[in-house]
Design a protein around this motif. Sequence first.
Motif, mmCIF file in Angstrom:
data_model
loop_
_atom_site.group_PDB
_atom_site.id
_atom_site.type_symbol
_atom_site.label_atom_id
_atom_site.label_comp_id
_atom_site.label_asym_id
_atom_site.label_seq_id
_atom_site.Cartn_x
_atom_site.Cartn_y
_atom_site.Cartn_z
ATOM 1 N N ILE A 280 0.848 -1.195 0.000
ATOM 2 C CA ILE A 280 0.000 0.000 0.000
ATOM 3 C C ILE A 280 0.886 1.249 0.000
ATOM 4 N N LYS A 281 0.677 2.115 -0.990
ATOM 5 C CA LYS A 281 1.490 3.326 -1.131
ATOM 6 C C LYS A 281 0.606 4.559 -0.960
ATOM 7 N N PRO A 282 0.851 5.393 0.056
ATOM 8 C CA PRO A 282 0.018 6.588 0.252
ATOM 9 C C PRO A 282 0.301 7.660 -0.793
ATOM 10 N N LEU A 283 -0.769 8.303 -1.262
ATOM 11 C CA LEU A 283 -0.661 9.401 -2.224
ATOM 12 C C LEU A 283 -1.160 10.719 -1.642
ATOM 13 N N LEU A 284 -2.070 10.618 -0.684
ATOM 14 C CA LEU A 284 -2.672 11.807 -0.069
ATOM 15 C C LEU A 284 -3.095 11.408 1.334
ATOM 16 N N SER A 285 -2.878 12.315 2.305
ATOM 17 C CA SER A 285 -3.191 11.988 3.694
ATOM 18 C C SER A 285 -3.907 13.148 4.374
ATOM 19 N N GLU A 286 -4.967 12.814 5.122
ATOM 20 C CA GLU A 286 -5.719 13.795 5.918
ATOM 21 C C GLU A 286 -6.069 15.030 5.083
ATOM 22 N N ALA A 287 -6.852 14.805 4.042
ATOM 23 C CA ALA A 287 -7.215 15.887 3.122
ATOM 24 C C ALA A 287 -8.677 16.283 3.318
ATOM 25 N N LEU A 288 -8.927 17.586 3.367
ATOM 26 C CA LEU A 288 -10.292 18.096 3.427
ATOM 27 C C LEU A 288 -10.893 18.076 2.030
ATOM 28 N N VAL A 289 -12.058 17.468 1.903
ATOM 29 C CA VAL A 289 -12.737 17.402 0.608
ATOM 30 C C VAL A 289 -14.166 17.901 0.779
ATOM 31 N N TYR A 290 -14.731 18.445 -0.291
ATOM 32 C CA TYR A 290 -16.095 18.958 -0.222
ATOM 33 C C TYR A 290 -16.809 18.708 -1.545
ATOM 34 N N HIS A 291 -18.136 18.597 -1.469
ATOM 35 C CA HIS A 291 -18.962 18.371 -2.647
ATOM 36 C C HIS A 291 -19.917 19.547 -2.786
ATOM 37 N N THR B 32 -6.986 -5.689 8.767
ATOM 38 C CA THR B 32 -7.708 -6.208 7.610
ATOM 39 C C THR B 32 -7.909 -5.117 6.569
ATOM 40 N N VAL B 33 -7.892 -5.516 5.298
ATOM 41 C CA VAL B 33 -8.284 -4.635 4.195
ATOM 42 C C VAL B 33 -9.657 -5.067 3.711
ATOM 43 N N PHE B 34 -10.568 -4.104 3.555
ATOM 44 C CA PHE B 34 -11.870 -4.376 2.967
ATOM 45 C C PHE B 34 -11.956 -3.637 1.636
ATOM 46 N N SER B 35 -12.217 -4.379 0.563
ATOM 47 C CA SER B 35 -12.279 -3.806 -0.784
ATOM 48 C C SER B 35 -13.725 -3.760 -1.247
ATOM 49 N N TYR B 36 -14.164 -2.613 -1.753
ATOM 50 C CA TYR B 36 -15.564 -2.423 -2.134
ATOM 51 C C TYR B 36 -15.757 -2.586 -3.636
ATOM 52 N N GLU B 37 -16.912 -3.134 -4.005
ATOM 53 C CA GLU B 37 -17.266 -3.294 -5.411
ATOM 54 C C GLU B 37 -18.391 -2.355 -5.839
ATOM 55 N N HIS B 38 -19.426 -2.197 -4.998
ATOM 56 C CA HIS B 38 -20.622 -1.452 -5.399
ATOM 57 C C HIS B 38 -20.517 -0.005 -4.912
ATOM 58 N N TYR C 252 -3.369 0.777 -4.424
ATOM 59 C CA TYR C 252 -3.654 -0.542 -3.859
ATOM 60 C C TYR C 252 -4.052 -1.478 -5.002
ATOM 61 N N GLN C 253 -3.262 -2.510 -5.222
ATOM 62 C CA GLN C 253 -3.524 -3.502 -6.256
ATOM 63 C C GLN C 253 -3.809 -2.868 -7.612
ATOM 64 N N GLY C 254 -2.972 -1.904 -7.971
ATOM 65 C CA GLY C 254 -3.060 -1.281 -9.285
ATOM 66 C C GLY C 254 -4.108 -0.196 -9.418
ATOM 67 N N LYS C 255 -4.798 0.152 -8.339
ATOM 68 C CA LYS C 255 -5.823 1.181 -8.389
ATOM 69 C C LYS C 255 -5.489 2.332 -7.448
ATOM 70 N N VAL C 256 -6.000 3.517 -7.801
ATOM 71 C CA VAL C 256 -5.977 4.636 -6.868
ATOM 72 C C VAL C 256 -7.255 4.542 -6.048
ATOM 73 N N CYS C 257 -7.116 4.356 -4.741
ATOM 74 C CA CYS C 257 -8.274 4.093 -3.875
ATOM 75 C C CYS C 257 -8.365 5.106 -2.743
ATOM 76 N N VAL C 258 -9.577 5.561 -2.479
ATOM 77 C CA VAL C 258 -9.837 6.325 -1.266
ATOM 78 C C VAL C 258 -9.945 5.326 -0.114
ATOM 79 N N ALA C 259 -9.252 5.607 0.978
ATOM 80 C CA ALA C 259 -9.191 4.662 2.093
ATOM 81 C C ALA C 259 -9.561 5.356 3.396
#
Length: 325
Positions: A116-127, A200-206, A142-149
Amino acid sequence: MKSLIRLEDPTSKERFYAHSLEDSERGEKYISVTTALDCVTPPMLKDYYKNNSKASIEKKLTSTANIGSLIHEYIEKQCKSEISTGQYEPYIIATLPAELQGPLFQWQLLKESYGIKPLLSEALVYHKKWGYAGTLDLVVEYQGKVCVADIKTGFYGVKAGWQIAAYKKALEEMIADGFDFPTPTGMIGLQVKRDGSAATVFSYEHLDFCFDRALDALGAYVGLNYKKLLAMNWPWVRLYSDTRKLGLQQDFERLGDKFRVMAAQFPKLRRDNSVINGDLWLARQLADLLNNVFRESSVIQDVPDGLPTDTTLPGEDGKVRAPLS
Protein backbone atom coordinates in the motif's frame (compact mmCIF):
# COMPACT_ATOMS: atom_id res chain seq x y z
CA MET A 1 -8.95 24.04 -4.63
CA LYS A 2 -10.52 26.31 -2.02
CA SER A 3 -9.45 25.91 1.59
CA LEU A 4 -11.91 24.90 4.31
CA ILE A 5 -12.29 25.75 7.96
CA ARG A 6 -13.88 23.32 10.41
CA LEU A 7 -16.74 24.48 12.64
CA GLU A 8 -18.51 22.79 15.54
CA ASP A 9 -21.80 23.66 17.18
CA PRO A 10 -20.95 24.05 20.90
CA THR A 11 -24.35 22.70 21.96
CA SER A 12 -25.14 19.85 19.57
CA LYS A 13 -21.48 19.07 18.74
CA GLU A 14 -22.49 18.84 15.07
CA ARG A 15 -19.67 19.62 12.65
CA PHE A 16 -19.73 21.80 9.56
CA TYR A 17 -17.15 23.14 7.12
CA ALA A 18 -17.02 26.48 5.31
CA HIS A 19 -14.65 28.30 2.99
CA SER A 20 -14.68 31.33 5.30
CA LEU A 21 -16.39 32.67 8.41
CA GLU A 22 -18.30 35.06 6.17
CA ASP A 23 -19.68 32.12 4.18
CA SER A 24 -20.64 30.39 7.41
CA GLU A 25 -22.54 33.44 8.66
CA ARG A 26 -24.52 33.45 5.39
CA GLY A 27 -25.43 29.78 5.93
CA GLU A 28 -23.09 28.58 3.20
CA LYS A 29 -21.47 25.76 5.10
CA TYR A 30 -21.08 22.09 4.32
CA ILE A 31 -22.53 19.37 6.54
CA SER A 32 -19.88 17.02 7.92
CA VAL A 33 -20.22 13.52 6.46
CA THR A 34 -19.83 11.94 9.89
CA THR A 35 -22.48 14.25 11.38
CA ALA A 36 -24.94 13.10 8.71
CA LEU A 37 -24.05 9.43 9.18
CA ASP A 38 -24.68 9.75 12.92
CA CYS A 39 -28.39 9.89 12.01
CA VAL A 40 -28.18 6.20 11.08
CA THR A 41 -27.56 3.74 13.91
CA PRO A 42 -26.90 0.06 13.08
CA PRO A 43 -29.06 -2.43 15.05
CA MET A 44 -25.97 -3.82 16.81
CA LEU A 45 -25.16 -0.40 18.26
CA LYS A 46 -28.78 0.20 19.23
CA ASP A 47 -28.65 -2.95 21.35
CA TYR A 48 -25.34 -1.80 22.84
CA TYR A 49 -26.81 1.57 23.82
CA LYS A 50 -29.87 -0.14 25.27
CA ASN A 51 -27.89 -2.58 27.41
CA ASN A 52 -25.23 -0.21 28.78
CA SER A 53 -25.50 2.85 30.97
CA LYS A 54 -24.66 6.29 29.64
CA ALA A 55 -21.77 6.62 32.11
CA SER A 56 -20.16 3.31 31.07
CA ILE A 57 -20.54 4.13 27.37
CA GLU A 58 -18.95 7.56 27.81
CA LYS A 59 -16.10 6.07 29.84
CA LYS A 60 -15.35 3.48 27.19
CA LEU A 61 -15.62 6.00 24.37
CA THR A 62 -13.14 8.29 26.09
CA SER A 63 -10.56 5.57 26.71
CA THR A 64 -10.83 3.97 23.27
CA ALA A 65 -10.97 7.31 21.45
CA ASN A 66 -7.60 8.29 22.90
CA ILE A 67 -5.89 5.14 21.60
CA GLY A 68 -7.73 5.38 18.27
CA SER A 69 -6.59 8.99 17.83
CA LEU A 70 -2.98 8.04 18.57
CA ILE A 71 -3.07 5.22 16.01
CA HIS A 72 -4.42 7.64 13.40
CA GLU A 73 -1.80 10.22 14.36
CA TYR A 74 1.14 7.81 13.97
CA ILE A 75 -0.14 6.42 10.65
CA GLU A 76 -0.77 9.94 9.36
CA LYS A 77 2.75 11.07 10.30
CA GLN A 78 4.33 8.05 8.61
CA CYS A 79 2.24 8.40 5.44
CA LYS A 80 2.85 12.15 5.10
CA SER A 81 6.57 11.54 5.44
CA GLU A 82 6.46 8.90 2.70
CA ILE A 83 4.45 11.20 0.43
CA SER A 84 6.88 14.09 0.85
CA THR A 85 10.15 12.12 0.68
CA GLY A 86 9.17 9.15 -1.46
CA GLN A 87 10.64 6.82 1.19
CA TYR A 88 8.74 4.48 3.49
CA GLU A 89 10.22 4.52 6.99
CA PRO A 90 8.73 1.81 9.24
CA TYR A 91 8.49 2.47 12.93
CA ILE A 92 10.77 0.50 15.25
CA ILE A 93 7.95 -1.18 17.12
CA ALA A 94 9.87 -1.84 20.35
CA THR A 95 10.43 1.92 20.81
CA LEU A 96 6.73 2.82 20.63
CA PRO A 97 4.38 3.22 23.61
CA ALA A 98 3.16 -0.19 24.76
CA GLU A 99 -0.46 0.39 23.78
CA LEU A 100 0.56 1.23 20.20
CA GLN A 101 2.99 -1.61 19.54
CA GLY A 102 0.37 -4.19 18.55
CA PRO A 103 -1.78 -1.92 16.33
CA LEU A 104 1.15 -0.31 14.49
CA PHE A 105 2.90 -3.66 14.06
CA GLN A 106 -0.27 -4.91 12.39
CA TRP A 107 -0.57 -1.73 10.29
CA GLN A 108 2.97 -2.07 8.96
CA LEU A 109 2.47 -5.78 8.32
CA LEU A 110 -0.68 -5.00 6.34
CA LYS A 111 0.94 -2.13 4.44
CA GLU A 112 4.01 -4.17 3.51
CA SER A 113 2.02 -7.30 2.61
CA TYR A 114 -0.14 -5.41 0.13
CA GLY A 115 2.38 -2.80 -0.98
CA ILE A 116 0.00 0.00 0.00
CA LYS A 117 1.49 3.33 -1.13
CA PRO A 118 0.02 6.59 0.25
CA LEU A 119 -0.66 9.40 -2.22
CA LEU A 120 -2.67 11.81 -0.07
CA SER A 121 -3.19 11.99 3.69
CA GLU A 122 -5.72 13.80 5.92
CA ALA A 123 -7.21 15.89 3.12
CA LEU A 124 -10.29 18.10 3.43
CA VAL A 125 -12.74 17.40 0.61
CA TYR A 126 -16.09 18.96 -0.22
CA HIS A 127 -18.96 18.37 -2.65
CA LYS A 128 -20.49 21.58 -3.98
CA LYS A 129 -23.56 19.94 -5.48
CA TRP A 130 -24.65 18.01 -2.38
CA GLY A 131 -23.39 20.39 0.31
CA TYR A 132 -21.21 18.12 2.40
CA ALA A 133 -17.54 17.93 3.36
CA GLY A 134 -15.16 15.89 5.46
CA THR A 135 -11.60 14.82 6.10
CA LEU A 136 -10.53 11.67 4.28
CA ASP A 137 -7.82 9.58 5.93
CA LEU A 138 -5.89 8.42 2.87
CA VAL A 139 -5.75 8.01 -0.86
CA VAL A 140 -3.47 5.10 -1.74
CA GLU A 141 -2.23 2.91 -4.53
CA TYR A 142 -3.65 -0.54 -3.86
CA GLN A 143 -3.52 -3.50 -6.26
CA GLY A 144 -3.06 -1.28 -9.28
CA LYS A 145 -5.82 1.18 -8.39
CA VAL A 146 -5.98 4.64 -6.87
CA CYS A 147 -8.27 4.09 -3.87
CA VAL A 148 -9.84 6.33 -1.27
CA ALA A 149 -9.19 4.66 2.09
CA ASP A 150 -10.50 5.10 5.61
CA ILE A 151 -8.90 3.77 8.79
CA LYS A 152 -11.10 2.28 11.52
CA THR A 153 -9.65 1.24 14.86
CA GLY A 154 -12.87 -0.14 16.36
CA PHE A 155 -16.23 -1.37 15.10
CA TYR A 156 -16.30 -1.76 11.30
CA GLY A 157 -19.86 -1.44 10.04
CA VAL A 158 -21.74 -0.95 6.81
CA LYS A 159 -21.64 2.85 7.20
CA ALA A 160 -17.88 2.83 6.61
CA GLY A 161 -18.49 2.21 2.91
CA TRP A 162 -20.99 5.06 2.75
CA GLN A 163 -18.47 7.41 4.33
CA ILE A 164 -15.67 6.41 1.95
CA ALA A 165 -17.99 6.75 -1.05
CA ALA A 166 -18.94 10.29 0.00
CA TYR A 167 -15.26 11.25 0.21
CA LYS A 168 -14.52 9.61 -3.13
CA LYS A 169 -17.31 11.49 -4.92
CA ALA A 170 -16.23 14.78 -3.33
CA LEU A 171 -12.63 14.24 -4.43
CA GLU A 172 -13.80 13.38 -7.95
CA GLU A 173 -15.76 16.63 -8.15
CA MET A 174 -12.75 18.62 -6.93
CA ILE A 175 -10.55 16.96 -9.56
CA ALA A 176 -13.11 17.86 -12.24
CA ASP A 177 -12.93 21.46 -10.98
CA GLY A 178 -9.16 21.60 -11.46
CA PHE A 179 -7.52 19.87 -8.48
CA ASP A 180 -4.44 18.18 -9.98
CA PHE A 181 -4.67 14.63 -8.70
CA PRO A 182 -5.31 11.15 -10.16
CA THR A 183 -8.99 10.23 -10.25
CA PRO A 184 -9.71 7.48 -7.70
CA THR A 185 -11.26 4.31 -9.09
CA GLY A 186 -11.56 2.22 -5.92
CA MET A 187 -12.45 2.25 -2.23
CA ILE A 188 -10.92 0.32 0.65
CA GLY A 189 -11.37 0.21 4.39
CA LEU A 190 -8.39 -0.42 6.65
CA GLN A 191 -9.24 -1.88 10.03
CA VAL A 192 -6.31 -1.45 12.41
CA LYS A 193 -7.67 -2.72 15.71
CA ARG A 194 -6.83 -1.09 19.00
CA ASP A 195 -6.23 -4.46 20.66
CA GLY A 196 -3.39 -5.32 18.25
CA SER A 197 -5.19 -8.26 16.61
CA ALA A 198 -4.84 -8.85 12.87
CA ALA A 199 -5.47 -5.83 10.66
CA THR A 200 -7.71 -6.21 7.61
CA VAL A 201 -8.28 -4.64 4.19
CA PHE A 202 -11.87 -4.38 2.97
CA SER A 203 -12.28 -3.81 -0.78
CA TYR A 204 -15.56 -2.42 -2.13
CA GLU A 205 -17.27 -3.29 -5.41
CA HIS A 206 -20.62 -1.45 -5.40
CA LEU A 207 -19.37 2.11 -5.17
CA ASP A 208 -22.44 3.91 -6.52
CA PHE A 209 -24.75 1.99 -4.20
CA CYS A 210 -22.64 3.09 -1.22
CA PHE A 211 -22.81 6.71 -2.38
CA ASP A 212 -26.59 6.51 -2.72
CA ARG A 213 -26.79 5.33 0.88
CA ALA A 214 -24.57 8.25 1.96
CA LEU A 215 -27.03 10.61 0.25
CA ASP A 216 -29.88 8.85 2.05
CA ALA A 217 -28.16 9.58 5.37
CA LEU A 218 -27.62 13.20 4.36
CA GLY A 219 -31.28 13.40 3.36
CA ALA A 220 -32.27 12.03 6.77
CA TYR A 221 -30.15 14.68 8.47
CA VAL A 222 -31.76 17.41 6.36
CA GLY A 223 -35.22 16.09 7.18
CA LEU A 224 -34.53 15.96 10.91
CA ASN A 225 -33.05 19.48 10.90
CA TYR A 226 -35.20 21.05 8.20
CA LYS A 227 -36.40 24.11 10.12
CA LYS A 228 -32.94 24.83 11.50
CA LEU A 229 -31.37 24.62 8.04
CA LEU A 230 -34.06 26.85 6.55
CA ALA A 231 -33.48 29.40 9.31
CA MET A 232 -29.74 29.51 8.59
CA ASN A 233 -30.42 29.91 4.83
CA TRP A 234 -28.64 26.65 4.03
CA PRO A 235 -28.48 26.65 0.18
CA TRP A 236 -29.04 22.90 -0.37
CA VAL A 237 -32.37 22.42 1.46
CA ARG A 238 -34.51 22.46 -1.69
CA LEU A 239 -32.11 20.15 -3.52
CA TYR A 240 -32.63 17.38 -0.97
CA SER A 241 -36.38 17.97 -0.85
CA ASP A 242 -36.78 17.53 -4.61
CA THR A 243 -33.94 15.36 -5.95
CA ARG A 244 -33.80 12.73 -3.22
CA LYS A 245 -37.57 12.32 -3.31
CA LEU A 246 -37.27 11.29 -6.97
CA GLY A 247 -34.32 9.00 -6.22
CA LEU A 248 -36.15 7.21 -3.40
CA GLN A 249 -39.21 6.81 -5.61
CA GLN A 250 -37.07 5.10 -8.26
CA ASP A 251 -35.53 2.80 -5.60
CA PHE A 252 -38.97 1.74 -4.38
CA GLU A 253 -40.18 1.16 -7.93
CA ARG A 254 -37.16 -1.03 -8.68
CA LEU A 255 -37.63 -3.13 -5.55
CA GLY A 256 -41.40 -3.06 -5.97
CA ASP A 257 -41.20 -5.07 -9.18
CA LYS A 258 -39.58 -7.95 -7.29
CA PHE A 259 -42.10 -7.76 -4.46
CA ARG A 260 -45.00 -7.78 -6.95
CA VAL A 261 -43.68 -10.93 -8.63
CA MET A 262 -43.51 -12.72 -5.28
CA ALA A 263 -46.92 -11.42 -4.22
CA ALA A 264 -48.46 -12.73 -7.44
CA GLN A 265 -47.10 -16.21 -6.75
CA PHE A 266 -48.13 -16.27 -3.10
CA PRO A 267 -51.94 -16.70 -3.68
CA LYS A 268 -51.27 -19.76 -5.87
CA LEU A 269 -49.50 -21.41 -2.98
CA ARG A 270 -52.51 -20.68 -0.79
CA ARG A 271 -54.86 -22.25 -3.35
CA ASP A 272 -52.69 -25.35 -3.25
CA ASN A 273 -53.37 -25.57 0.51
CA SER A 274 -49.68 -24.88 1.14
CA VAL A 275 -50.29 -21.99 3.47
CA ILE A 276 -47.51 -22.88 5.90
CA ASN A 277 -45.03 -23.72 3.17
CA GLY A 278 -46.13 -20.64 1.29
CA ASP A 279 -45.44 -18.43 4.29
CA LEU A 280 -42.00 -19.96 4.62
CA TRP A 281 -41.35 -19.60 0.90
CA LEU A 282 -42.35 -15.94 0.88
CA ALA A 283 -40.26 -15.26 3.97
CA ARG A 284 -37.25 -16.84 2.32
CA GLN A 285 -37.77 -14.82 -0.86
CA LEU A 286 -38.06 -11.58 1.09
CA ALA A 287 -34.97 -12.46 3.10
CA ASP A 288 -33.04 -13.23 -0.09
CA LEU A 289 -34.10 -9.92 -1.59
CA LEU A 290 -33.05 -7.96 1.49
CA ASN A 291 -29.77 -9.87 1.70
CA ASN A 292 -29.06 -8.95 -1.92
CA VAL A 293 -29.73 -5.30 -1.16
CA PHE A 294 -27.41 -5.33 1.85
CA ARG A 295 -24.83 -7.40 -0.02
CA GLU A 296 -24.54 -4.58 -2.54
CA SER A 297 -23.30 -2.30 0.22
CA SER A 298 -21.21 -4.92 1.96
CA VAL A 299 -17.51 -5.48 1.53
CA ILE A 300 -15.26 -8.22 0.28
CA GLN A 301 -12.51 -9.11 2.71
CA ASP A 302 -9.04 -9.48 1.25
CA VAL A 303 -6.42 -11.68 2.86
CA PRO A 304 -2.69 -11.43 2.03
CA ASP A 305 -1.41 -14.34 -0.06
CA GLY A 306 1.42 -14.81 2.40
CA LEU A 307 2.78 -13.01 5.40
CA PRO A 308 6.49 -12.19 5.68
CA THR A 309 8.31 -15.12 7.24
CA ASP A 310 10.51 -12.95 9.45
CA THR A 311 7.64 -11.56 11.52
CA THR A 312 5.47 -13.02 14.24
CA LEU A 313 1.90 -11.87 14.76
CA PRO A 314 0.78 -10.65 18.19
CA GLY A 315 -0.90 -13.17 20.44
CA GLU A 316 -4.56 -13.02 21.32
CA ASP A 317 -3.81 -10.59 24.13
CA GLY A 318 -2.46 -8.11 21.57
CA LYS A 319 1.12 -8.18 22.82
CA VAL A 320 3.83 -8.29 20.19
CA ARG A 321 5.91 -11.45 20.53
CA ALA A 322 8.65 -10.63 18.03
CA PRO A 323 8.50 -6.95 17.07
CA LEU A 324 9.98 -5.64 13.86
CA SER A 325 13.28 -3.85 14.33
